[in-house]
Design an enzyme around this catalytic site. Structure first.
Site: not given
Length: 199
Positions: A42, A44-45, A58-59, A65, A83
């Site tokens: 996955d 990450a922000d 953020g999505g 998740e 990030k």
């Protein structure tokens, strides 16, 4: 999967991911049939170097998740160097996403701001008038927190105890490794080297 003739069952973390699995004719699974997953990959922000604590959501799909990641033997985060930070909030200024039951939104906002300061902002939809609604039918608060040192596990546990909070976008002690790419195509491997601060 085609190049190496792999047999993989894909468990989506969002409606959008589910559609991609179907569009590419991959094998679609779910947690009913696959309650234990080998690996979750996955994004990450923001990623805190050392602890590998992440801000995600953020999505808007943080709860799904986190559920899928919690069922996985290994969580690998893939991101670009932008990030990567020494402390959360250094670059990501949109706050920590918190999924909430709609009727509890205002009281939760007030409780967060009274306890920690900053501002918990109701996320609005970009496509329609009104708040963004998650895949679970809930709202999102983005808590823009003051710049200070936090015990993120304590913050997470406090937030989760507020009635109406479904989940937070803090992924603590979940990430096994991060793959960080740069524009030249180089990839660095980040491993956890510090324990999460406990107070």
């Amino acid at each position: 999967m085609k190049d190496e003739n792999l047999s993989v069952v894909c468990v989506p973390t969002s409606y959008q991911a589910r559609q991609l699995i179907i569009d590419y004719k991959l094998t679609l699974g779910n947690l009913d049939t696959n309650p234990k997953i080998d690996c979750t990959i996955d994004g990450a922000d923001e990623i805190e170097v050392g602890t590998l604590t992440c801000i995600k959501g953020g999505g808007g799909c943080l709860t799904q998740e986190k559920i899928v990641a919690s069922c996985s033997e290994k969580l690998i985060i893939v991101a670009d160097g932008a990030k990567e930070v020494n402390r959360l909030g250094q670059k990501w200024k949109k706050g920590i996403p918190i999924e909430v039951i709609p009727m509890a939104c205002k009281p939760i906002q007030q409780k967060i701001e009274e306890k920690y300061g900053g501002e918990a902002v109701l996320r609005m939809s970009a496509d329609k008038a009104g708040p963004l609604v998650t895949d679970n039918g809930n709202f999102l608060l983005d808590w823009c927190f003051p710049e200070t040192k936090y015990c993120w596990s304590s913050v997470h546990y406090y937030l989760k105890l507020i009635p109406g909070v479904v989940e937070t976008g803090l992924f603590i002690d979940m990430t096994d490794e991060c793959l960080v790419g740069d524009p030249q195509g180089n990839v660095r491997l980040l491993k956890k080297t510090e324990q999460t601060l406990e107070l």
